[in-house]
Design an enzyme around this catalytic site. Structure first.
Site, PDB file in Angstrom:
ATOM      1  N   ASP A 260       0.875  -1.178   0.000  1.00  0.00           N
ATOM      2  CA  ASP A 260       0.000   0.000   0.000  1.00  0.00           C
ATOM      3  C   ASP A 260       0.907   1.221   0.000  1.00  0.00           C
ATOM      4  O   ASP A 260       2.013   1.183   0.546  1.00  0.00           O
ATOM      5  CB  ASP A 260      -0.900   0.007   1.243  1.00  0.00           C
ATOM      6  N   CYS A 347     -13.839  -0.116  -7.954  1.00  0.00           N
ATOM      7  CA  CYS A 347     -14.933   0.363  -7.100  1.00  0.00           C
ATOM      8  C   CYS A 347     -15.402   1.747  -7.574  1.00  0.00           C
ATOM      9  O   CYS A 347     -16.042   2.476  -6.837  1.00  0.00           O
ATOM     10  CB  CYS A 347     -14.514   0.388  -5.634  1.00  0.00           C
TER      11      CYS A 347
END
Ligand code: SAH
Length: 403
Positions: A260, A347
Site C-alpha cells: 500500500d 470500485c
C-alpha cells in the site's frame, strides 16, 4: 415546505423511481430552498412527484419518498432504518457470531440516498454524504436506538466530516451522537475495537480509519481468495487494513506480501496480520502498487489481488480511469505464471461493469496472455442496489485464470 416545479417532461426518470433530480430539470422554486431542506417536487402539470433533500450541486434533490402521504418525520426514519435492519437480519448478519461488522444502510439501495451506516460490533458509524442527511443525523441516531435492542447498540458515531459536500461550508466535527451510559464510562464503545469477519479478527478504527474504518464490501470476495489461496504465494496490492491478506493466510497461502502507498495502511495491515498469527512469511511494503508490480520479478506470485481506490470519481475522468485499469492489469497479467490467478477490482461508480471488463480485456491482449474469467464479482447483499438506481452497483471484480 418549499415547492420545486420540474420543467415539462422532466418527471420521466422519477416516474421510473430514479431517486435523483438534476438541477437542469428544475423549472422554478417557490421560495429559496437551502441546502439540506426537505422540499416537495411537482410536475409542470402540478402533480406531486416526490419529497426529498435539497442539494446545491448537480443533484438538486435526493428523493426520500414518492408517496404524497409519507411525511419525513420520526416515523419515517424508524421505518426506513427498521426495514434496512430487517434485510440484514434476513441475511443472517445481525445475529452472526463469526461476522460482527456489516453495512446497515447503503444509501439509495436502502431508500436513504446520501446516508451510509456501518455496524462495528455494537457501534453504529453514520456517514452523511449530503447536507440533508447531515442535518437529520440526530433523528437517524434516535431511529437506530428505536430499532436495535440496547444489547446490540451501545454507541452511534458520526463520521461525516470527510463526506459532506465541501461546498456546503459546514464544518462538521466527528463524534458520538449517542453512547450508552456503560459505554461512556467503560470500554464497550471505545474508538476502536475488534471485529470478526468470516471468523477472522480485525482491528477496526472508526475514528481514524478511511471510510467508516474497514472495507466491509469485500467480505465475500475475501472468502473467495481464501478458497484459492492454498499452497500459493500471494500478493495483495492496495491492501489497506489487509483484509485479503488475512484471508489468504486463513486459506493456506505459503507466503503473503501486502503493498500500500500509505504507511498508516500498511501498519494497520501488519497489526491485523499479527492477530492472525501467521505461520508463514509475510511482508508489508510501502510502495506505489503499479511501480511495485512493474518492478517485481516475473512469476513471483501465484495469486495477485488488485483492489485500487476509485480511479474515476466522476464521468469527466472516465477515460483516464480506464487507462489506469488497463495499465495496472496489463502490468500484473504480464508477470503471472502459467496457472496464476488474478483477482482484479474496480470500485468506481462511474465505470460500468462492461467498461471495466473491456479495460481488463485490453490489458490481457496487450500482455499477450490467454485468460479465462472464472468469477464475476460484485458487492455483497448488505450493499444492495436499488433496482431503479443501477449506478448503485459500484463494485466490480473479475477472477482470472492466466495460462
Ligand atoms: N483492498 C482493501 C481496500 C483498498 S482501499 C481492503 O480490502 O480493505 C485502497 C487502498 O489503496 C488505500 O489503502 C490506499 O492507501 C491505497 N492506495 C492508493 N493509491 C495507491 C497507490 N498508488 N499504490 C498503492 N496503494 C495505493
Amino acid at each position: 415546505m418549499i415547492r420545486l416545479t420540474l420543467k415539462r417532461g422532466k418527471e420521466e426518470s422519477l416516474l421510473r423511481r430514479h431517486p435523483w433530480i438534476f438541477s437542469g430539470a428544475i423549472h422554478r422554486a417557490d421560495g429559496t430552498p437551502e441546502e439540506g431542506d426537505v422540499v416537495e417536487v411537482y410536475t409542470a402539470g402540478g402533480d406531486f412527484i416526490a419529497r426529498g433533500h435539497c442539494g446545491i450541486g448537480s443533484i438538486a434533490v435526493r428523493v426520500l419518498t414518492f408517496d404524497p402521504n409519507e411525511a419525513i418525520d420520526r416515523a419515517f426514519w424508524e421505518r426506513r432504518i427498521g426495514a434496512a435492519y430487517g434485510v440484514r437480519r434476513a441475511l443472517g448478519l445481525v445475529d452472526s457470531t463469526d461476522t460482527t461488522c456489516y453495512r446497515l444502510v447503503h444509501g439509495e439501495g436502502d431508500g436513504l440516498p446520501g446516508l451510509v451506516i456501518d455496524i462495528y460490533g455494537t457501534t453504529a458509524v453514520v456517514q452523511a454524504h449530503s447536507v440533508g442527511m447531515y442535518l437529520a443525523r440526530e433523528e437517524v441516531a434516535e431511529a437506530l436506538r428505536a430499532v436495535y435492542d440496547s444489547d446490540n447498540l451501545t454507541a452511534v458515531y458520526d463520521k461525516s466530516s470527510g463526506t459532506i459536500p465541501p461546498k456546503s461550508g459546514i464544518e462538521a466535527v466527528d463524534g458520538y451522537l449517542w453512547r450508552a451510559d456503560s459505554a461512556a464510562s467503560g470500554s464497550v464503545a471505545a474508538a476502536e475495537g475488534f471485529v470478526l469477519e468470516g471468523g477472522n479478527r480485525f482491528r477496526a478504527n472508526w475514528e481514524d480509519g478511511q471510510k467508516t474504518g474497514f472495507f466491509i464490501d469485500q467480505r465475500e470476495n475475501r472468502s473467495l481468495v481464501a478458497r484459492y489461496a492454498r499452497g500459493k504465494r500471494v500478493l495483495n496490492t492496495f491492501c489497506y487494513t489487509g483484509g485479503f491478506s488475512v484471508y489468504a493466510l486463513q486459506g493456506g497461502a505459503t507466503a503473503v506480501d501486502s503493498v500500500d502507498s500509505s504507511e498508516k495502511a500498511v501498519r494497520l495491515c501488519t497489526e491485523n496480520m499479527e492477530l492472525a498469527e501467521p505461520a508463514v512469511p509475510h511482508r508489508e511494503i510501502v510502495a506505489d502498487a503499479l511501480a511495485f508490480v512493474r518492478e517485481m520479478p516475473a512469476e513471483a506470485y501465484d495469486l495477485v489481488i488488485l483492489d485500487p481506490p476509485a480511479f474515476a470519481k466522476h464521468h469527466k475522468v472516465l477515460g483516464n480511469a480506464l487507462q489506469g485499469y488497463r495499465r495496472l492489469n496489463a502490468a500484473a497479467l504480464a508477470k503471472m505464471p502459467a496457472g496464476g490467478i488474478l483477482f482484479t477490482f474496480s470500485c468506481s461508480q462511474a465505470v460500468s461493469r462492461e467498461q471495466f471488463r473491456t479495460a481488463v480485456f485490453s490489458a490481457a491482449a496487450s500482455a499477450g496472455r490467454r485468460v479465462r474469467i472464472l468469477h464475476q464479482l460484485t458487492q455483497p447483499a448488505d450493499h444492495p442496489v436499488n433496482i431503479y438506481h443501477p449506478e448503485g452497483e459500484y463494485l466490480k471484480g473479475l477472477v482470472l485464470y492466466v495460462d
